[in-house]
Scaffold this motif. Structure first.
Motif, PDB file in Angstrom:
ATOM      1  N   ALA A 105       0.811  -1.223   0.000  1.00 13.71           N
ATOM      2  CA  ALA A 105       0.000   0.000   0.000  1.00 13.71           C
ATOM      3  C   ALA A 105       0.841   1.268   0.000  1.00 13.71           C
ATOM      4  O   ALA A 105       0.376   2.329  -0.423  1.00 13.71           O
ATOM      5  N   HIS A 106       2.098   1.169   0.461  1.00 15.14           N
ATOM      6  CA  HIS A 106       2.974   2.334   0.524  1.00 15.14           C
ATOM      7  C   HIS A 106       3.653   2.627  -0.816  1.00 15.14           C
ATOM      8  O   HIS A 106       4.390   3.600  -0.932  1.00 15.14           O
ATOM      9  N   GLU A 107       3.399   1.792  -1.829  1.00 10.22           N
ATOM     10  CA  GLU A 107       4.017   1.948  -3.149  1.00 10.22           C
ATOM     11  C   GLU A 107       2.970   2.351  -4.184  1.00 10.22           C
ATOM     12  O   GLU A 107       1.779   2.077  -4.009  1.00 10.22           O
ATOM     13  N   PRO A 108       3.398   2.997  -5.298  1.00 11.32           N
ATOM     14  CA  PRO A 108       2.449   3.234  -6.402  1.00 11.32           C
ATOM     15  C   PRO A 108       1.966   1.899  -6.953  1.00 11.32           C
ATOM     16  O   PRO A 108       2.776   1.004  -7.224  1.00 11.32           O
ATOM     17  N   ALA A 160      -0.888  12.960   4.924  1.00 12.82           N
ATOM     18  CA  ALA A 160      -1.779  12.855   3.763  1.00 12.82           C
ATOM     19  C   ALA A 160      -0.984  12.606   2.488  1.00 12.82           C
ATOM     20  O   ALA A 160      -1.310  11.703   1.695  1.00 12.82           O
ATOM     21  N   LEU A 161       0.080  13.376   2.281  1.00 12.14           N
ATOM     22  CA  LEU A 161       0.893  13.200   1.077  1.00 12.14           C
ATOM     23  C   LEU A 161       1.609  11.854   1.080  1.00 12.14           C
ATOM     24  O   LEU A 161       1.744  11.213   0.040  1.00 12.14           O
ATOM     25  N   ARG A 162       2.063  11.426   2.243  1.00 14.31           N
ATOM     26  CA  ARG A 162       2.773  10.143   2.336  1.00 14.31           C
ATOM     27  C   ARG A 162       1.899   8.996   1.844  1.00 14.31           C
ATOM     28  O   ARG A 162       2.377   8.047   1.227  1.00 14.31           O
ATOM     29  N   TRP A 163       0.583   9.109   2.100  1.00 15.24           N
ATOM     30  CA  TRP A 163      -0.323   8.027   1.721  1.00 15.24           C
ATOM     31  C   TRP A 163      -1.132   8.337   0.461  1.00 15.24           C
ATOM     32  O   TRP A 163      -2.152   7.712   0.198  1.00 15.24           O
TER      33      TRP A 163
END
Length: 333
Positions: A244-247, A303-306
């Motif tokens: 989930a932390h990756e594109p 917010a941007l991190r996710w």
């Protein structure tokens, strides 16, 4: 009429100002202008039409992964001959002024109501009038082809060809997209550190263009897929949980499941009640909440991190899901 449009400089100064701060160059020199425009587009012929004219060129440019946003003005009548663009499509939207555009066998007189969509595989030649001032969206050919192939569930058998003339102001989806891109331009330095947001922007631009503008695949039927079983959905859920932390692109999920994208979407709706992308978005909201409750940075940073590029929308979705604002969660840690 231009002054009444939301993207007109007088009526919408904030969004256009965000792009204007990212000046690439300003020049009166033909060779410098050709070289600088060529750096972000492609090498091309550029010539001043007639005698007694001088360039007053300026260009603003923001790169957002496989998409870029530019504003270009030459200040003189010029002929531009890039030939086939090759590896990108280009949407050109005059804020004012006119251009004569030829792409393949299509010809259009482009002005404030009529944009042009240049095809990657066809020869292009243009004459811009001195008063022409355009916003341009450059979109990677590979991105557009991947997006369409996923929608159809099969490989493309011929190059994508868009209709050259595009009444862009008639499309509410497209004008809202351009407004959003202009807002992103004001955060470009921050966005470059957040791959999830940039990947979202890329997909949004490609899917919107394919959805709102005519092209040679618009009536093509998607490939029918086989049935999706709970195990297919479970495999994708496990993959999303781990990555989930990756594109994550839609075609990756279909590959993990071993079914067509169309079938996967139908299966997710049947077994989970949401699309795979909404499932991923909900999962990232959960991760954002965990970070906030753990004191993992500011609300905007989390917010941007996710992958949530619009802070207001993130806050609204967060409150709807968890019954409190992100700031309230952060205070609880």
């Amino acid at each position: 009429m231009l002054d009444h449009h939301p993207l007109a400089a007088k009526a919408f100064p904030g969004a256009l100002a965000a792009l204007t701060t990212n000046k690439l160059f300003e020049s009166r020199d033909l060779e410098e202008t050709r070289a600088m425009v060529g750096r972000v587009m492609k090498p091309h012929h550029l010539g001043i039409v007639g005698r007694g004219q001088r360039l007053e060129s300026r260009m603003h440019h923001v790169s957002l992964g496989e998409v870029s946003l530019s504003r270009l003005h030459y200040g003189a009548d010029v002929d531009i001959e890039p030939g086939p663009l090759g590896d990108f499509f280009l949407v050109q939207m005059p804020l004012k002024g006119w251009a004569h555009v030829e792409c393949g066998e299509q010809v259009v007189e482009s002005g404030p109501e009529m944009a042009s969509v240049l095809n990657a595989s066809e020869n292009t030649a243009m004459r811009w009038r001195a008063d022409n001032d355009q916003i341009m969206v450059r979109i990677s050919r590979a991105l557009v082809e991947r997006t369409l192939a996923v929608q159809l569930g099969r490989h493309l058998h011929e190059p994508i060809q868009f209709r050259l003339g595009f009444r862009w102001r008639d499309s509410e989806l497209w004008t809202h997209l351009i407004t959003y891109l202009l807002e992103c331009a004001s955060q470009v330095q921050c966005l470059h550190r957040h791959r999830l947001v940039v990947a979202h922007i890329e997909q949004l631009v490609a899917a919107t263009l394919l959805g709102v503008h005519s092209h040679n695949y618009e009536n093509a039927a998607p490939v029918r897929g086989g049935p999706v079983l709970p195990r297919h959905v479970r495999k994708v859920q496990e993959y999303l949980d781990a990555h989930a932390h990756e594109p994550i692109r839609a075609e990756q999920m279909a590959q993990v499941a071993g079914v067509s994208l169309r079938s996967l979407y139908a299966g997710f709706r049947e077994f989970c009640g949401v699309s795979p992308m909404q499932y991923l978005r909900d999962l990232r909201l959960e991760r954002a909440r965990a970070d906030l409750l753990g004191g993992g940075g500011s609300v905007s940073g989390v917010a941007l991190r996710w992958g949530f590029g619009h802070l207001g929308r993130f806050s609204a979705e967060y409150r709807e899901r968890f019954g409190e604002s992100p700031k309230e969660s952060l205070r609880h840690h």
